[in-house]
Design a protein around this motif. Sequence first.
Motif, PDB file in Angstrom:
ATOM      1  N   ASP A   1       0.505  -1.267  -0.115  1.00  0.00           N
ATOM      2  CA  ASP A   1       0.181   0.168   0.005  1.00  0.00           C
ATOM      3  C   ASP A   1       0.942   1.460  -0.028  1.00  0.00           C
ATOM      4  OD1 ASP A   1       1.039  -0.046   2.558  1.00  0.00           O
ATOM      5  OD2 ASP A   1      -0.934  -0.139   3.528  1.00  0.00           O
ATOM      6  N   GLY A   2       2.208   1.198  -0.041  1.00  0.00           N
ATOM      7  CA  GLY A   2       3.049   2.232  -0.136  1.00  0.00           C
ATOM      8  C   GLY A   2       3.792   2.372   1.051  1.00  0.00           C
ATOM      9  N   SER A   3       3.330   1.634   2.259  1.00  0.00           N
ATOM     10  CA  SER A   3       4.102   1.876   3.530  1.00  0.00           C
ATOM     11  C   SER A   3       5.420   1.372   3.424  1.00  0.00           C
ATOM     12  CB  SER A   3       3.171   1.336   4.538  1.00  0.00           C
ATOM     13  OG  SER A   3       3.108  -0.073   4.490  1.00  0.00           O
ATOM     14  N   VAL A   4       5.672   0.196   2.430  1.00  0.00           N
ATOM     15  CA  VAL A   4       6.837  -0.296   2.304  1.00  0.00           C
ATOM     16  C   VAL A   4       7.033  -0.438   0.803  1.00  0.00           C
ATOM     17  CG1 VAL A   4       7.205  -1.323   4.613  1.00  0.00           C
ATOM     18  CG2 VAL A   4       5.889  -2.652   2.752  1.00  0.00           C
ATOM     19  N   PRO A   5       8.254  -0.505   0.238  1.00  0.00           N
ATOM     20  CA  PRO A   5       8.365  -0.586  -1.209  1.00  0.00           C
ATOM     21  C   PRO A   5       7.658  -2.046  -1.925  1.00  0.00           C
ATOM     22  CG  PRO A   5      10.371  -0.078  -0.075  1.00  0.00           C
ATOM     23  CD  PRO A   5       9.457  -0.616   0.991  1.00  0.00           C
ATOM     24  N   ASN A   6       7.415  -1.800  -3.074  1.00  0.00           N
ATOM     25  CA  ASN A   6       7.025  -3.115  -3.794  1.00  0.00           C
ATOM     26  C   ASN A   6       8.236  -3.822  -4.162  1.00  0.00           C
ATOM     27  OD1 ASN A   6       4.007  -2.728  -4.617  1.00  0.00           O
ATOM     28  ND2 ASN A   6       5.132  -0.934  -5.056  1.00  0.00           N
ATOM     29  N   THR A   7       8.110  -5.391  -4.021  1.00  0.00           N
ATOM     30  CA  THR A   7       9.054  -6.409  -4.159  1.00  0.00           C
ATOM     31  C   THR A   7       8.906  -7.297  -5.167  1.00  0.00           C
ATOM     32  OG1 THR A   7       8.547  -7.484  -2.335  1.00  0.00           O
ATOM     33  CG2 THR A   7      10.021  -5.628  -1.923  1.00  0.00           C
ATOM     34  N   LEU A   8      10.055  -7.645  -5.763  1.00  0.00           N
ATOM     35  CA  LEU A   8       9.956  -9.013  -6.728  1.00  0.00           C
ATOM     36  C   LEU A   8      10.492 -10.075  -5.353  1.00  0.00           C
ATOM     37  CD1 LEU A   8      10.045 -10.876  -9.013  1.00  0.00           C
ATOM     38  CD2 LEU A   8      11.972  -9.910  -9.768  1.00  0.00           C
ATOM     39  N   VAL A   9      10.004 -11.002  -5.294  1.00  0.00           N
ATOM     40  CA  VAL A   9      10.513 -11.926  -4.258  1.00  0.00           C
ATOM     41  C   VAL A   9      10.875 -13.189  -4.872  1.00  0.00           C
ATOM     42  CG1 VAL A   9       9.735 -13.563  -2.285  1.00  0.00           C
ATOM     43  CG2 VAL A   9       8.967 -11.107  -2.420  1.00  0.00           C
ATOM     44  N   ILE A  10      12.206 -13.747  -4.558  1.00  0.00           N
ATOM     45  CA  ILE A  10      12.578 -15.030  -5.115  1.00  0.00           C
ATOM     46  C   ILE A  10      12.617 -16.056  -3.822  1.00  0.00           C
ATOM     47  CG2 ILE A  10      14.658 -16.333  -5.910  1.00  0.00           C
ATOM     48  CD1 ILE A  10      14.542 -12.628  -6.457  1.00  0.00           C
ATOM     49  N   ALA A  11      11.995 -17.152  -4.039  1.00  0.00           N
ATOM     50  CA  ALA A  11      11.583 -18.142  -3.045  1.00  0.00           C
ATOM     51  C   ALA A  11      12.046 -19.457  -3.186  1.00  0.00           C
ATOM     52  CB  ALA A  11      10.223 -18.058  -2.355  1.00  0.00           C
ATOM     53  N   ASN A  12      12.411 -20.132  -2.329  1.00  0.00           N
ATOM     54  CA  ASN A  12      12.696 -21.543  -2.189  1.00  0.00           C
ATOM     55  C   ASN A  12      11.526 -22.307  -1.977  1.00  0.00           C
ATOM     56  OD1 ASN A  12      15.336 -21.071  -3.612  1.00  0.00           O
ATOM     57  ND2 ASN A  12      16.114 -21.275  -1.468  1.00  0.00           N
ATOM     58  N   CYS A  13      11.287 -23.310  -2.724  1.00  0.00           N
ATOM     59  CA  CYS A  13      10.063 -24.098  -2.338  1.00  0.00           C
ATOM     60  C   CYS A  13      10.031 -25.562  -2.419  1.00  0.00           C
ATOM     61  CB  CYS A  13       8.873 -23.698  -3.531  1.00  0.00           C
ATOM     62  SG  CYS A  13       7.450 -24.935  -3.205  1.00  0.00           S
ATOM     63  N   GLU A  14       9.665 -26.144  -1.206  1.00  0.00           N
ATOM     64  CA  GLU A  14       9.954 -27.715  -1.132  1.00  0.00           C
ATOM     65  C   GLU A  14       8.785 -28.302  -2.069  1.00  0.00           C
ATOM     66  OE1 GLU A  14      12.575 -29.219  -0.041  1.00  0.00           O
ATOM     67  OE2 GLU A  14      13.815 -27.190   0.891  1.00  0.00           O
ATOM     68  N   VAL A  15       8.791 -29.327  -2.672  1.00  0.00           N
ATOM     69  CA  VAL A  15       7.877 -29.733  -3.591  1.00  0.00           C
ATOM     70  C   VAL A  15       7.806 -31.102  -3.192  1.00  0.00           C
ATOM     71  CG1 VAL A  15       6.620 -30.250  -5.885  1.00  0.00           C
ATOM     72  CG2 VAL A  15       8.023 -27.924  -5.412  1.00  0.00           C
ATOM     73  N   VAL A  16       6.782 -31.453  -2.596  1.00  0.00           N
ATOM     74  CA  VAL A  16       6.436 -33.030  -2.097  1.00  0.00           C
ATOM     75  C   VAL A  16       6.335 -33.940  -3.305  1.00  0.00           C
ATOM     76  CG1 VAL A  16       5.380 -34.551  -0.605  1.00  0.00           C
ATOM     77  CG2 VAL A  16       6.108 -32.422   0.239  1.00  0.00           C
ATOM     78  N   LYS A  17       6.938 -34.939  -3.289  1.00  0.00           N
ATOM     79  CA  LYS A  17       6.574 -35.974  -4.683  1.00  0.00           C
ATOM     80  C   LYS A  17       5.365 -36.633  -4.408  1.00  0.00           C
ATOM     81  CE  LYS A  17      11.316 -36.667  -5.848  1.00  0.00           C
ATOM     82  NZ  LYS A  17      12.459 -37.771  -6.293  1.00  0.00           N
ATOM     83  N   PRO A  18       4.979 -36.989  -5.657  1.00  0.00           N
ATOM     84  CA  PRO A  18       3.639 -37.858  -5.427  1.00  0.00           C
ATOM     85  C   PRO A  18       3.557 -39.090  -4.538  1.00  0.00           C
ATOM     86  CG  PRO A  18       4.103 -37.386  -7.795  1.00  0.00           C
ATOM     87  CD  PRO A  18       5.344 -36.948  -7.006  1.00  0.00           C
ATOM     88  N   ARG A  19       2.343 -39.305  -3.878  1.00  0.00           N
ATOM     89  CA  ARG A  19       2.124 -40.250  -3.220  1.00  0.00           C
ATOM     90  C   ARG A  19       2.914 -40.401  -1.861  1.00  0.00           C
ATOM     91  NH1 ARG A  19      -1.263 -45.161  -5.990  1.00  0.00           N
ATOM     92  NH2 ARG A  19      -2.509 -43.688  -7.323  1.00  0.00           N
TER      93      ARG A  19
END
Length: 498
Positions: free
Chosen positions: A101-119
């Motif tokens: 909302d302008g109270s802090v800057p807009n950002t582009l975020v790079i995250a690490n995600c753990e993707v659980v395998k099927p079953r």
Amino acid sequence: MDAQSQQQAGPVKKKETRGRKPKPKEEKKDDHQQHAKLKKSQQNATVDDKYTQWKSLVPILYDWLANHNLVWPSLSCRWGPQLEQATYKNRQRLYLSEQTDGSVPNTLVIANCEVVKPRVAAAEHISQFNEEARSPFVKKYKTIIHPGEVNRIRELPQNTKIVATHTDSPDVLIWDVEAQPNRHAVLGATTSRPDLILTGHQDNAEFALALCPTEPYVLSGGKDKTVVLWSIQDHIAASTTDPAATKSPGSIIKNSKSGDGNDKATDGPTVAPRGIYYGHEDTVEDVAFCPSSSQEFCSVGDDSCLILWDARVGSSPAVKVEKAHDADVHCVDWNPLNDNLILTGSADNSVRLFDRRNLTSEGVGAPIYKFEGHTAAVLCVQWCPDKSSVFGSSAEDGLLNIWDYDKVSKKERTPKGPTSPPGLFFQHAGHRDKVVDFHWNASDPWTVVSVSDDCDSTGGGGTLQIWRMSDLIYRPEEEVLAELEKFKSHVVSCASKP
């Protein structure tokens, strides 16, 4: 006014775009909004009822689901490169944004995600999540302070560590997310410096953005009613005489060192367009490349048109469908496994499927099918990379529908009675407000990331969900029945043992 000046001038009021305007957090406490909240209570109750019903079915419908509460809404979400494979889960990059909302800057975020395998995930585990909590599967890796809100993120197929972003400006910004320094987003912080700026639009280009599967080309559309094409390779050729530099596809050779946020310069080196294409009569809302050709692409816009272009034959439309929908067309996607099929989604609540072989140079040609399963404007469509007939569509009704065109038989095209829309075989109802973006995971089959702006309905920021439907839903029916029969026999034999 540049981004730094805007920050110094204080919070900037957000634009109203496709229902995507976040509610400023300070306003949520104002007394004058209490009456509006009461008026929405009945509508919210309906949303909550549907959500409660959906949540009770999670253990049955899903192979895996991760729910991640966002402080600020994200207008775009994209999978990045897979980083690591392990026995039970894979680690992968995820690109998001934070629209503040302008109270802090807009950002582009790079995250690490753990993707659980099927079953792998237990049914009771995937259903036990707290809507207000952040998921342990998603961890922020790096923050880039973006000059303006991030309306679109697209990764470069030749090098997925490089992404392009759209903001409220005529330019397309290119970022090398690994080379960019990690920043702390506090009020007054200078913006990060883009690695490359693509110029050529004469007015803001906010949503229409695509990167080519076969070449390091970038495509954009904007309020100036044009479609603009660039090659990142043009910058590499112009900025270096080192022959080795051009051997790394998708690399970006910088003219100068990336800004570390402590200098005042936010401009990076610029690249002029290879072509500018004229044919729309209103804002261009989305663009897509033909998967097999860097010279063919398509676009849609607020003039309700679908236009096919061929850069080899000039800057005028190759084919123009004048009335592709009955309202603004928000999104388009070209089938990566069958380059004759093109999807469009519109403010008329429908998704339409076009076969380019049925279109003529005069723009004559109707969609081969209209998918009508949403009750509000469609914001995003995308083909599934794992099956050529499957695609997803998300909308302002809070639903992400999964369709299979192969399931649309001749009989189903004239349904009788209150049945599900033809072709609709799965409905993700985990979001409680408009689903502004989603992305199929090319590295992990049938896995989807989706984001919603939940400011109005829940008083929160946004919700990110990573999910995979049960494979019993999409696998061939005879295969599923055989497996269930085998399981039934196993249960019977176990029960008969003393």
